[in-house]
Enzyme design. Sequence first.
Site: not given
Ligand code: RB5
Length: 149
Positions: A8-9, A66-68, A70, A98-99, A109, A132-133, A136
């Site tokens: 995303d942005h 942003g955080t990974g 979503g 493992h996964n 971010r 073993r994985h 699972r």
């Molecule tokens: C966008 O602002 C933010 O919500 C998105 O990039 C992400 O971090 C969602 O999980």
Amino acid sequence: MKILIGSDHAGYNLKVDIFNYLKEKGYDIEDVGTYSLDSCDYVDYAEKVASGVSAGKAERGILICGTGLGMSIVANKFKSVSAALCTSEYHARKSREHNNSNILVMGGRVTTFEIAKYITDAWFKTPFEGERHNKRLNKLKDIENNNFK
Ligand code: RB5
């Protein structure tokens, strides 16, 4: 190996850097968007990458928001997808060993390009350990089969 990458942005700048980094290394990588810093919905790009991986059109995917968070939540709604949010090289290695992760997720971010390069390199070069994985992952497959159409 065909790779789809999307963001995303909030993940756009890191995605462009990682796309160019992998392209220069010779990977067969396709950028499914977004293509600007204009605000958009991470769900749409997670869907593009995860549906492609789920359908076998690409072997691996990379998603960056942003955080990974979503991107991971959406991608793991798709059958046969194992999307791993990685903030360190260790996460990347273990997510493969493992996964057996097939989508790498990072947060634009929270992770710098320098760290993202280590994460990405480790993720591509580390094989699944099996053994073993498998037991699972077979249990996980059963859950998937019981809960998804
Ligand atoms: C966008 O602002 C933010 O919500 C998105 O990039 C992400 O971090 C969602 O999980």
